[in-house]
Design a protein around this motif. Structure first.
Motif, PDB file in Angstrom:
ATOM      1  N   PHE A 168      -2.458  -2.605   8.905  1.00  0.00           N
ATOM      2  CA  PHE A 168      -1.288  -2.320   9.721  1.00  0.00           C
ATOM      3  C   PHE A 168      -1.546  -1.138  10.643  1.00  0.00           C
ATOM      4  O   PHE A 168      -1.309  -1.213  11.854  1.00  0.00           O
ATOM      5  N   ARG A 223      13.297  -2.890   2.273  1.00  0.00           N
ATOM      6  CA  ARG A 223      12.012  -2.280   2.614  1.00  0.00           C
ATOM      7  C   ARG A 223      11.031  -3.372   3.052  1.00  0.00           C
ATOM      8  O   ARG A 223      10.317  -3.220   4.034  1.00  0.00           O
ATOM      9  N   GLY A 234       6.913   4.588   4.607  1.00  0.00           N
ATOM     10  CA  GLY A 234       6.783   3.357   3.831  1.00  0.00           C
ATOM     11  C   GLY A 234       5.973   3.486   2.549  1.00  0.00           C
ATOM     12  O   GLY A 234       5.995   2.596   1.707  1.00  0.00           O
ATOM     13  N   GLY A 235       5.263   4.602   2.369  1.00  0.00           N
ATOM     14  CA  GLY A 235       4.434   4.751   1.185  1.00  0.00           C
ATOM     15  C   GLY A 235       3.261   3.780   1.224  1.00  0.00           C
ATOM     16  O   GLY A 235       2.861   3.322   2.294  1.00  0.00           O
ATOM     17  N   ARG A 236       2.747   3.468   0.047  1.00  0.00           N
ATOM     18  CA  ARG A 236       1.620   2.536  -0.004  1.00  0.00           C
ATOM     19  C   ARG A 236       2.140   1.110  -0.088  1.00  0.00           C
ATOM     20  O   ARG A 236       3.083   0.835  -0.797  1.00  0.00           O
ATOM     21  N   PHE A 237       1.551   0.228   0.674  1.00  0.00           N
ATOM     22  CA  PHE A 237       1.863  -1.184   0.501  1.00  0.00           C
ATOM     23  C   PHE A 237       0.624  -1.987   0.828  1.00  0.00           C
ATOM     24  O   PHE A 237      -0.342  -1.473   1.406  1.00  0.00           O
ATOM     25  N   TYR A 238       0.679  -3.253   0.446  1.00  0.00           N
ATOM     26  CA  TYR A 238      -0.488  -4.101   0.597  1.00  0.00           C
ATOM     27  C   TYR A 238      -0.807  -4.292   2.083  1.00  0.00           C
ATOM     28  O   TYR A 238       0.075  -4.665   2.853  1.00  0.00           O
ATOM     29  N   GLY A 239      -2.022  -3.996   2.493  1.00  0.00           N
ATOM     30  CA  GLY A 239      -2.403  -4.201   3.887  1.00  0.00           C
ATOM     31  C   GLY A 239      -2.024  -3.049   4.801  1.00  0.00           C
ATOM     32  O   GLY A 239      -1.909  -3.223   6.007  1.00  0.00           O
ATOM     33  N   ARG A 240      -1.854  -1.853   4.248  1.00  0.00           N
ATOM     34  CA  ARG A 240      -1.458  -0.708   5.067  1.00  0.00           C
ATOM     35  C   ARG A 240      -2.537  -0.339   6.082  1.00  0.00           C
ATOM     36  O   ARG A 240      -2.236  -0.015   7.229  1.00  0.00           O
ATOM     37  N   THR A 241      -3.805  -0.401   5.646  1.00  0.00           N
ATOM     38  CA  THR A 241      -4.908  -0.046   6.544  1.00  0.00           C
ATOM     39  C   THR A 241      -4.945  -0.992   7.735  1.00  0.00           C
ATOM     40  O   THR A 241      -5.093  -0.562   8.882  1.00  0.00           O
ATOM     41  N   LEU A 298      11.809  -4.517   6.478  1.00  0.00           N
ATOM     42  CA  LEU A 298      11.455  -3.469   7.436  1.00  0.00           C
ATOM     43  C   LEU A 298       9.951  -3.486   7.720  1.00  0.00           C
ATOM     44  O   LEU A 298       9.512  -3.345   8.850  1.00  0.00           O
ATOM     45  N   ILE A 299       9.179  -3.670   6.646  1.00  0.00           N
ATOM     46  CA  ILE A 299       7.724  -3.706   6.834  1.00  0.00           C
ATOM     47  C   ILE A 299       7.312  -5.005   7.520  1.00  0.00           C
ATOM     48  O   ILE A 299       6.487  -5.012   8.428  1.00  0.00           O
ATOM     49  N   VAL A 310       7.798   2.706   8.930  1.00  0.00           N
ATOM     50  CA  VAL A 310       6.967   2.123   7.872  1.00  0.00           C
ATOM     51  C   VAL A 310       5.712   2.973   7.653  1.00  0.00           C
ATOM     52  O   VAL A 310       5.318   3.266   6.527  1.00  0.00           O
ATOM     53  N   MET A 311       5.090   3.399   8.763  1.00  0.00           N
ATOM     54  CA  MET A 311       3.844   4.163   8.661  1.00  0.00           C
ATOM     55  C   MET A 311       4.068   5.506   7.967  1.00  0.00           C
ATOM     56  O   MET A 311       3.258   5.952   7.164  1.00  0.00           O
ATOM     57  N   TYR A 341       5.021  -5.991  11.134  1.00  0.00           N
ATOM     58  CA  TYR A 341       3.743  -6.463  10.608  1.00  0.00           C
ATOM     59  C   TYR A 341       3.456  -7.877  11.115  1.00  0.00           C
ATOM     60  O   TYR A 341       2.388  -8.163  11.672  1.00  0.00           O
TER      61      TYR A 341
END
Lengths: 270, 296
Positions: free
Chosen positions: A98, B3, A89-96, B6-7, A85-86, B11
């Motif tokens: 995570f 996806r 996964g590209g950009r997604f909501y709440g990446r920071t 997976l996330i 995912v890191m 999380y």
């Protein structure tokens, strides 16, 4: 151009002496006949014999091993997913958030992690025992696995995955037959890392274990607090021996694999 | 869809078992100690609906934090942990840098062996490595025997159960964490830069100072954080090697929780420790991300 100066030689020698002499002394004194760990009275293996008759230690070792195998397996699955995912996964909501939650446990003082997990288990009414240690160990070691695996994922050629997708693989198939074999060494070393972290953990296990699920480090710590004992030296020597054997064999095996690959490449060139 | 799952699995796992527990610690740090199971009050009673929630909210206060602020013991423990962590980080850097530097200068065929020798202690039990020093540093221990036999001292030195033993313990157990990132940074260094510096008239020492040091900065930063942050909250090393005078916050937290069974105060101690560590943790994470971007 590169050569060792006298300064380099001295610092390497002293550095490695500092790292290894304490452990060597510990192993030597595990064969001491006397009860005192600091006075040599003769060679004996009696402490090893006593160790194998100590049921409390054997039980604790069994609990520890069970927890380590289960938690490192969960941690490897979760950590590999997190790494994927890191990196992919590209950009997604709440990446920071995570990535913060992945990195923070690596440096978080164990007393805080242990206390907070214990308070969670009590808040949701989960009895302390093997299960709670497994949950706790999975959580902190999955972060280590994810760091190890993501460093491998970053360096590998993404076009291989894309080729598989172009040739009609589903993303899952592409992961299974292209990505996973390539990152397998990192996944395996992630598992080993999680396994040793779990074997070694004292603080988090002390917070999250119940009376029926004492692990080996908890047992060792309570014995060691009272002073040095030859029995603990024997136990420590066995653990050092297993680790040394494991690390040396894996590194020899990987070295042999590299030489073999190089030999094959040379043959192919000729 | 795939996806998303997976996330969400890792999380949600981390949210439930890493973030939520911290919120619980925060909440309990605002509660009062009680002679009950669990030993704090108020507890959230949702069966009464909004009234229960309001009652719970009204019961929270900053009392424990005032208590920590008023009692000198806690101030001293935080300051002394900070001092011990900073000093031992510097000592580890002082011991670790020459080792990492020596490793990069060693012949190529030695490399795998040297790497393995640094990593091997890291795989060995932390508890056992700390324990190994007990037999060496004690009054009738091997170090004192050696020093007395060669006639350097006539009275045994008292090292075990002092802060000095804690420094030795931290430097010893965290050394691989310092050596590996510095080695990684030094290894990436382009040798021709050093040759250029020497061609331009730098002495080897100046070249080291002007070229090698600045270029290994990121390794030094990463290594220092990896030693400093866990050392701040260290419990095992002061418990086994330190004395009754060794004041470290990890030990205070442990005793509040296990000996005094004061969960709210232990939680408040943890909240403040975390606040102190948030800045270094964020800086560490930035450094890691920057390094990763530079590599990727």
């Amino acid at each position: 151009m590169r050569r060792l100066s006298w300064f380099n030689t001295v610092s390497l020698t002293l550095g490695f002496a500092f790292l290894y002499i304490p452990m060597i002394i510990l192993v030597i004194y595990s064969f001491n006949a006397g009860k005192l760990v600091t006075v040599w009275t003769g060679f004996s293996t009696k402490w090893y014999g006593e160790l194998f008759q100590n049921e409390a230690f054997l039980n604790a070792a069994w609990v520890t091993l069970k927890v380590a195998v289960i938690s490192s397996t969960f941690a490897t699955v979760l950590g590999t997913m997190a790494a994927y995912v890191m990196v992919r996964g590209g950009r997604f909501y709440g990446r920071t958030l995570f990535s913060g939650m992945i990195y923070a446990p690596l440096v978080m003082p164990e007393v805080i992690t242990g206390l907070s997990l214990l308070l969670l288990f009590i808040a949701i009414g989960l009895d302390r025992g093997t299960l709670t240690i497994v949950l706790a160990h999975t959580t902190f070691s999955m972060c280590y696995v994810s760091v190890v695996v993501s460093s491998r994922l970053v360096t590998f050629d993404r076009s291989l995955e894309e080729a598989a997708l172009d040739l009609g693989c589903t993303p899952f198939d592409a992961f299974k037959s292209v990505t996973l074999p390539i990152i397998a060494p990192a996944v395996i070393s992630g598992w080993l890392l999680a396994f040793t972290l779990s074997l070694d953990d004292l603080v988090i296990a002390s917070f999250t274990s119940g009376p029926s699920s004492t692990t080996l480090p908890i047992k060792i710590f309570s014995a060691v607090r009272l002073g040095v004992s030859p029995e603990i030296n024997a136990l420590s020597s066995i653990m050092i021996g297993i680790v040394a054997f494991g690390v040396i064999t894996t590194s020899l095996m990987s070295k042999r694999a590299i030489t073999r690959r190089q030999a094959e490449e040379n043959k192919a060139v000729q | 869809m795939r996806r998303l799952s997976l996330i969400s699995v890792p999380y949600l796992w981390l949210l439930a078992l890493f973030l939520v527990p911290f919120l619980i610690v925060l909440k309990i740090s605002l509660s009062d100690t009680a002679l009950a199971i669990p030993p704090y009050t108020p507890t959230l009673d949702l069966s009464q609906g909004w009234a229960g929630l309001a009652q719970w909210w009204a019961g929270l206060d900053m009392e424990n934090f005032w208590f920590l602020a008023e009692d000198n013991l806690y101030w001293k423990a935080y300051l002394s942990s900070l001092k011990i962590a900073v000093t031992s980080t510097l000592l580890t850097l002082l011991v670790g840098y020459p080792i990492a530097y020596g490793m990069t200068r060693a012949p190529d065929e030695w490399r795998p062996t040297l790497m393995m020798l640094v990593i091997l202690p890291f795989w060995t039990s932390f508890l056992i490595r700390v324990y190994a020093w007990k037999a060496i540093l004690s009054q009738e221990g091997l170090l004192n025997q050696l020093l007395m036999n060669i006639g350097l001292i006539s009275e045994p030195l008292i090292i075990l159960n002092t802060n000095l033993a804690v420094y030795i313990g931290i430097v010893y157990t965290y050394l691989p964490f310092m050596v590996l990132p510095i080695f990684a940074a030094l290894d990436r260094l382009d040798g021709s830069l050093l040759e250029a510096a020497e061609d331009l008239g730098c002495s080897r020492l100046t070249a080291f100072w002007l070229v090698t040091m600045p270029l290994s900065k990121q390794g030094i930063i990463a290594g220092s954080f990896l030693v400093f942050i866990p050392a701040m909250g260290e419990f095992v090393i002061p418990a086994l090697l330190g004395g009754s005078k060794t004041l470290m916050i990890g030990k205070v937290l442990w005793e509040e929780f296990f000996s005094n069974r004061d969960w709210p105060v232990a939680s408040a101690v943890a909240v403040i420790l975390l606040l102190l560590l948030i800045i270094p943790i964020v800086l560490f994470q930035r450094n890691e991300e920057k390094q990763r971007e530079a590599e990727g």
